[in-house]
Design an enzyme around this catalytic site. Sequence first.
Site, PDB file in Angstrom:
ATOM      1  N   CYS A 114       0.810  -1.224   0.000  1.00 41.96           N
ATOM      2  CA  CYS A 114       0.000   0.000   0.000  1.00 41.96           C
ATOM      3  C   CYS A 114       0.840   1.270   0.000  1.00 41.96           C
ATOM      4  O   CYS A 114       0.328   2.362  -0.201  1.00 41.96           O
ATOM      5  CB  CYS A 114      -0.934  -0.001   1.207  1.00 41.96           C
ATOM      6  N   HIS A 257      -3.200   6.793   3.522  1.00 36.68           N
ATOM      7  CA  HIS A 257      -3.595   5.584   2.801  1.00 36.68           C
ATOM      8  C   HIS A 257      -4.992   5.194   3.289  1.00 36.68           C
ATOM      9  O   HIS A 257      -5.265   5.173   4.491  1.00 36.68           O
ATOM     10  CB  HIS A 257      -2.578   4.470   3.052  1.00 36.68           C
ATOM     11  N   ASN A 287     -10.199  -0.240   0.148  1.00 35.13           N
ATOM     12  CA  ASN A 287      -8.744  -0.124   0.188  1.00 35.13           C
ATOM     13  C   ASN A 287      -8.188  -0.524  -1.176  1.00 35.13           C
ATOM     14  O   ASN A 287      -8.225  -1.690  -1.540  1.00 35.13           O
ATOM     15  CB  ASN A 287      -8.209  -1.047   1.298  1.00 35.13           C
TER      16      ASN A 287
END
Length: 330
Positions: A114, A257, A287
Amino acid sequence: MKRIGILGLGYNFPKTILTNAELEKMVDTSDEWITQRTGIKERHIVGNETMANSDMILPAAEKAIAEAGIDKSEIDVIIVGTVTPDYFFPSTAAMLQKKLGIKHAMVLDFSAGCTGFLYGLDIARGLILSGNYKYVLTVGSEQLTKITNWEDRNTCVLFGDGSGAAIVGDMKDDKGHEIIGVLNDGDGHLGDLLIMYGGGSVNPMSHEMIDKKLQYLNMDKGGEVFKHAILNMTKISLNLLKKHDMTTEQIDWLIPHQANIRIMEKVAERLNIPKERVAITVDRYGNTSAASIPMALGTYIDEGKIKEGQMLLMTAFGAGFTWGSAIIKW
Ligand code: ACO
C-alpha cells in the site's frame, strides 16, 4: 538544487460497484460490521470485465500526461508499484508502455504494498535528480480483488480496484506541484502477517498450491496490522515534518492511505490534524492499496476540496511491512 514536482495526475477505477449489501449475500458479514470497523460502504471491482492492471492504468496515465502538457515520447521512465501485476514478467510497466505506444523508456515494477505510490515518488525523484532522466510516469495500481479469497470474511470486505498515475519531473517555469519532501521505510520481520504465499519461488504454482488456497492474499492478525499502521504512519510523518522544519499546523490536508477509517482517524488525532482536514474516500473505493493516495488526491481535487497552493501531507503503510510519508505543495 532542482525542484521536483508532480506535473500531472490521473486516476481510474472499474465501473462495477460491489456494495456491503451484496457482500452480506456472499459471506457471514453485515453492512453494520463493515461500516463500523472499516468505514467502507462500497468498492469498485473489475468483476466480470476483461481488464488487466495495465488496461486500468492506461486512462489514468493518459490523463496525467495531458495535464503535464508533455508529449508521451518524452517519458523516459515508467515505474509501477503493484502486487497484482499483469504477469510475473514482463513488467506491467512494459505492458503499459506498449499500450501508450512509447518506444523508449526504462520500465520496471516494484512491490511495496500500500506504500507503492510514496515509494514511487521517492524513486522518481531520485532518478530525476540523477540527471539521466526527465519525466517519470509514476504509477500505483492494484487489482486486489483478483487475489481475494471471496470466502474469507476477514479480507474480502476490505479491498477494491483502482489506479493512480503521476508525471514526476523538474518544475521548470514553476509548473507543477512541488515535492517538498518524501521519506520511506520498511521492515520485513512481520512480512508474513500480510502475504500471498503461492506462485513464487517458495510455493511455485501447482495443483497442491491451489488446493491449499495459497493463491490468495492472506492476512493474519488484522489487529496487529492496524496497530503497526498507526504507529509507523504517525512516526514517519512527524520525522518528515521535522526534517523540513515544519509542523502539522502548516498542513492543509492529510491524505492517508485509505485502509480503514479508524486507522486514519487515529493517525490524524496523533498528528493533531482535525478530521475536517483529512481526505477520506475509503467509503466509496475501499482499500485500493498502492492506488489509494493518488485516487483520494484526484477525487478531492475534482471535488474542489484540495486547491492550488495548499500543503499536503501523505502517509501510507502496507505489506512488507512498508511505510512512508510525503509533503507536497499543491
Ligand atoms: N464481518 C463480520 N465479522 C467479522 C468480519 C466480517 N467481515 N471479519 C472479521 N469478523 C469477526 C472476527 O472473526 C472476530 O470474531 P471473533 O471475535 O468471534 O473471532 C470479530 O469480527 C472481531 O475481529 P477483529 O479482528 O478483532 O476486528 P477488528 O476490530 O480488529 O477489525 C479489521 C478487523 C477491520 C481487519 C481491522 O483489524 C483492520 O482494519 N486492520 C488493518 C488491516 C488492513 O487494513 N489490512 C489491509 C492491508 S494493510 C493496509 O492497508 C494498512
